[in-house]
Design a protein around this motif. Sequence first.
Motif, mmCIF file in Angstrom:
data_model
loop_
_atom_site.group_PDB
_atom_site.id
_atom_site.type_symbol
_atom_site.label_atom_id
_atom_site.label_comp_id
_atom_site.label_asym_id
_atom_site.label_seq_id
_atom_site.Cartn_x
_atom_site.Cartn_y
_atom_site.Cartn_z
ATOM 1 N N PRO A 197 -2.563 5.520 -5.411
ATOM 2 C CA PRO A 197 -1.489 4.543 -5.670
ATOM 3 C C PRO A 197 -0.504 5.026 -6.735
ATOM 4 C CG PRO A 197 -3.578 3.415 -5.486
ATOM 5 C CD PRO A 197 -3.889 4.883 -5.469
ATOM 6 N N ARG A 198 -1.031 5.615 -7.805
ATOM 7 C CA ARG A 198 -0.161 6.114 -8.878
ATOM 8 C C ARG A 198 0.765 7.221 -8.341
ATOM 9 N NH1 ARG A 198 -0.766 6.454 -14.660
ATOM 10 N NH2 ARG A 198 -2.671 5.242 -14.455
ATOM 11 N N ARG A 230 0.840 -1.205 0.000
ATOM 12 C CA ARG A 230 0.000 0.000 0.000
ATOM 13 C C ARG A 230 0.872 1.252 0.000
ATOM 14 N NH1 ARG A 230 -2.001 1.672 4.991
ATOM 15 N NH2 ARG A 230 -3.373 3.468 4.840
ATOM 16 N N VAL A 231 1.931 1.258 0.835
ATOM 17 C CA VAL A 231 2.785 2.449 0.936
ATOM 18 C C VAL A 231 3.590 2.659 -0.345
ATOM 19 C CG1 VAL A 231 4.757 3.453 2.155
ATOM 20 C CG2 VAL A 231 2.951 2.311 3.440
ATOM 21 N N ILE A 232 4.005 1.566 -0.991
ATOM 22 C CA ILE A 232 4.834 1.768 -2.176
ATOM 23 C C ILE A 232 3.996 1.872 -3.452
ATOM 24 C CG2 ILE A 232 6.861 0.708 -1.108
ATOM 25 C CD1 ILE A 232 6.415 -1.762 -2.681
ATOM 26 N N GLY A 233 2.677 2.025 -3.300
ATOM 27 C CA GLY A 233 1.872 2.396 -4.458
ATOM 28 C C GLY A 233 1.085 1.273 -5.098
ATOM 29 N N GLY A 234 0.864 0.183 -4.353
ATOM 30 C CA GLY A 234 0.031 -0.893 -4.891
ATOM 31 C C GLY A 234 -1.425 -0.448 -4.915
ATOM 32 N N SER A 235 -2.108 -0.664 -6.039
ATOM 33 C CA SER A 235 -3.513 -0.273 -6.123
ATOM 34 C C SER A 235 -4.352 -1.287 -5.346
ATOM 35 C CB SER A 235 -3.957 -0.244 -7.578
ATOM 36 O OG SER A 235 -3.882 -1.550 -8.107
ATOM 37 N N PRO A 236 -5.551 -0.876 -4.911
ATOM 38 C CA PRO A 236 -6.408 -1.838 -4.193
ATOM 39 C C PRO A 236 -6.633 -3.103 -5.015
ATOM 40 C CG PRO A 236 -7.313 0.366 -4.027
ATOM 41 C CD PRO A 236 -6.159 0.466 -4.982
ATOM 42 N N ARG A 281 1.768 7.545 -5.243
ATOM 43 C CA ARG A 281 2.775 6.963 -4.330
ATOM 44 C C ARG A 281 3.924 6.311 -5.101
ATOM 45 N NH1 ARG A 281 -1.561 4.299 -0.307
ATOM 46 N NH2 ARG A 281 -2.113 6.169 0.850
ATOM 47 N N ARG A 282 3.646 5.877 -6.314
ATOM 48 C CA ARG A 282 4.711 5.230 -7.099
ATOM 49 C C ARG A 282 5.784 6.220 -7.528
ATOM 50 N NH1 ARG A 282 0.843 1.998 -10.976
ATOM 51 N NH2 ARG A 282 -0.459 1.174 -9.305
#
Lengths: 276, 220
Positions: free
Chosen positions: B74-75, A183-189, B77-78
Amino acid sequence: MVWLVVAISLALPGAMLLTLDNLRPLIPDLERPAQVSVMLAGVLDLEQAEALQRELATWESVEDVTLVRRDEALAVFGEQTGLSGLLMSLDHNPLPHALLVSSSAPRTDAALSQLVEAIDALSGVDRAIIDNQWMSRLKQALLATERWGIALGAAMVLGAILALANTLHLAVDARREEILVVRVIGGSPGFIRRPFLYTGLYFGAGGGLLAGVMLWVLSLWIAGPVNALFVLYGSLGQIQGPGVGYPLALIGLGAGLGWLTSWAASARYFSRLEAS
Amino acid sequence: MIEFERVSRCFGDQDALRSLNLTIEQGEMAFLTGHSGAGKSTLLRLLLLLDRPSSGDIHVNGEPTSKIRSRMVPRYRRRFGVVFQDHRLLFDRSVHDNVALPLVMAGFSPTDTARRVRAALDKVGLLSHEQANPAVLSGGEQQRVGIARAVVARPEFLIADEPTGNLDPQLSSEIMSLFEAFNQVGVTVLVATHDLPLISRLRHRIITLHEGRLAGVTAQ
């Protein structure tokens, strides 16, 4: 274990549906056109009775009219009751001529009542009787059984959902650390949810498959005695197995339940995680 | 460029951050320091949109983060590489798979993923441990795996929360050198740390927080 719980929960309602499917063709009476017994007035002679028979036969809502002559009726009555001797001693035949009217009207209570009223209103008719009470009773009994089956089935399916939800909750919880990192590194739900959806699908479809096998084994097991029973009742019918449709439907239902439950369980978990 | 504009974050009647104004330039490397509870972690959480400010706004390359909808988070955060104090490695998979995680998420092909993972591990000096389980590595090595994971997708920003908290001075120094190396190739780096003796030797800006306010900025 989860497979077994899901399988049993799905197999029971499946077995119930299969039983209903097998029972339905055994009630041909429901498909037979309704019959109205018309007692004619005692004073009507045979000619008048035949005239009435011809008239009724022209009605649109009437399919067929059979005349039961009074002497014929007395003979049958005497034969069936064993009271022929006693009846012979009567100085006159107390029975009137009667007509048996088959309705071609739709098989609803209202349509039948309408027909009965119309016949009742004819001159020369003493009374028209339709014995539809037994039919109503049977209908209601079937309806009650069906509803009972649906309620029981729903409870069993709910049980399957709860078993799946619990398993999936544990599966999600076991990967809590991974979920937090992703979640923190940008994984989408969607990315986070995907493995859990596959888990749900795996348990649901697997349970459905096992339920199909159970149903198949069960119907094979009881086929012998049930078919013998059919023969004893003079029916030429044979028990119908689950075929391909039932197992496929069970696998589909299991897979759908697994997918939706995992979706809901993970969504609930994620929203709690977000809130913390 | 990251800009905090009068950013506050309150939890009940407690203010974790109070009207903070702060700018981190593009390509800069800066240290964020202060006592426990000074607001460092809150600041990083707000920057990663793990939390939202009670008031004020954070602009990243001119874009207000308050406008980013949750679907787009999410995008967003990447764009950041994140290094945690406790590494947060997944011990049920290999070093390679840990580092590959951001690439798998972004949908890179297996060939491309393998190439980038090897490049990132090479940079942190752990290429020979690619197939090892992270559990068998030392604390310093685990942290370097964490750094490789943070940089493998070539993020614009590298954020580290106490990355040397559990390491001895020698290893801490090595880790900081790694951050500097990434900064030199253009990555904006923000490191929250307690390790004043270490960061005071390095020639980067030190931002000090105290009770949720900006207590000082030391330009070096």
